[in-house]
Design an enzyme around this catalytic site. Structure first.
Site, mmCIF file in Angstrom:
data_model
loop_
_atom_site.group_PDB
_atom_site.id
_atom_site.type_symbol
_atom_site.label_atom_id
_atom_site.label_comp_id
_atom_site.label_asym_id
_atom_site.label_seq_id
_atom_site.Cartn_x
_atom_site.Cartn_y
_atom_site.Cartn_z
ATOM 1 C CG ASP A 189 55.089 11.513 84.153
ATOM 2 O OD1 ASP A 189 53.864 11.264 83.786
ATOM 3 O OD2 ASP A 189 55.017 12.059 85.546
ATOM 4 C CG ASP A 230 50.315 15.992 84.768
ATOM 5 O OD1 ASP A 230 50.323 17.288 84.623
ATOM 6 O OD2 ASP A 230 49.651 15.118 84.315
#
Length: 220
Positions: free
Chosen positions: A15, A17
């Protein structure tokens, strides 16, 4: 393979953010600025509600919550304008994330980036990494269904030609962890701005600092 050689994951799917880069404060500042510009109410709880979401889902929520005239798609572009401007000034790497990513690259473990942000936000971050650090990049504007649906992680694993069950996903939100686990990945959860509950295929760490590729081998 000798006893000292760990069985590394087939791939590590990241991932972005809040996991690779701590850009959540950039998103929150942009949301607050948008609310102020339109004289709308926006709370910290509202911002927390959006963490990990598909951007169009966030756009729809902001439109309803702030009462904006723009479409959800237009709101997403306004958000991206603000966040891209901030990240071009400084890339806020999460502790240990860049070091682990580069160690995986050196160890020959393929990495994929699985983010609900759009390509134009990903580009100024990836350009700070060596070429081919991410062999696959799946962004929110490239999938039909965003997190928590498994499609983003299934897409990344398929593009790398690996079995999701042999992959480790690194996430910081329940939305992302749900997506990765539903795809069949083992999930290393490093909570950042939101609390993430325990769940199937989830292993928790407070930070990526000091982690090595061999540490991830134990998860698959």
């Amino acid at each position: 393979m000798n006893a000292e050689t760990p069985h590394l994951p087939a791939a590590v799917l990241w991932d972005m953010d809040g996991t690779l880069v701590d850009t959540e404060p950039y998103w929150m500042a942009t949301e607050e600025a948008l609310a102020e510009q339109h004289g709308a109410q926006w709370t910290h709880e509202d911002a927390m509600h959006l963490v990990g979401n598909d951007l169009l889902t966030s756009g729809r929520y902001i439109k309803q919550r702030m009462g904006l005239p723009q479409s959800p798609e237009e709101i997403v572009e306004l958000l991206l304008d603000g966040v891209v401007e901030r990240v071009q000034h400084a890339v806020p790497w999460c502790p240990g994330a860049r070091e682990l990513l580069l160690a995986l690259h050196d160890a020959g473990v393929p990495c994929g980036l699985v983010t609900m942000s759009y390509q134009r936000f990903v580009a100024p971050i990836v350009e700070h990494l060596p070429p081919e650090t991410f062999r696959v990049i799946v962004t929110g504007d490239l999938v039909e269904y965003g997190k928590p649906h498994p499609e983003p992680y299934l897409t990344a694993a398929a593009s790398l030609g690996v079995d999701p069950a042999e992959c480790v996903a690194i996430e910081d939100s329940n939305t992302g962890a749900t997506s990765a686990a539903a795809a069949g990945c083992q999930v290393l959860v490093v909570p950042n701005h939101v609390v993430v509950p325990a769940g199937e295929r989830r292993t928790f760490r407070t930070s990526l600092e000091g982690m090595t590729p061999a540490d991830l081998a134990a998860l698959t």
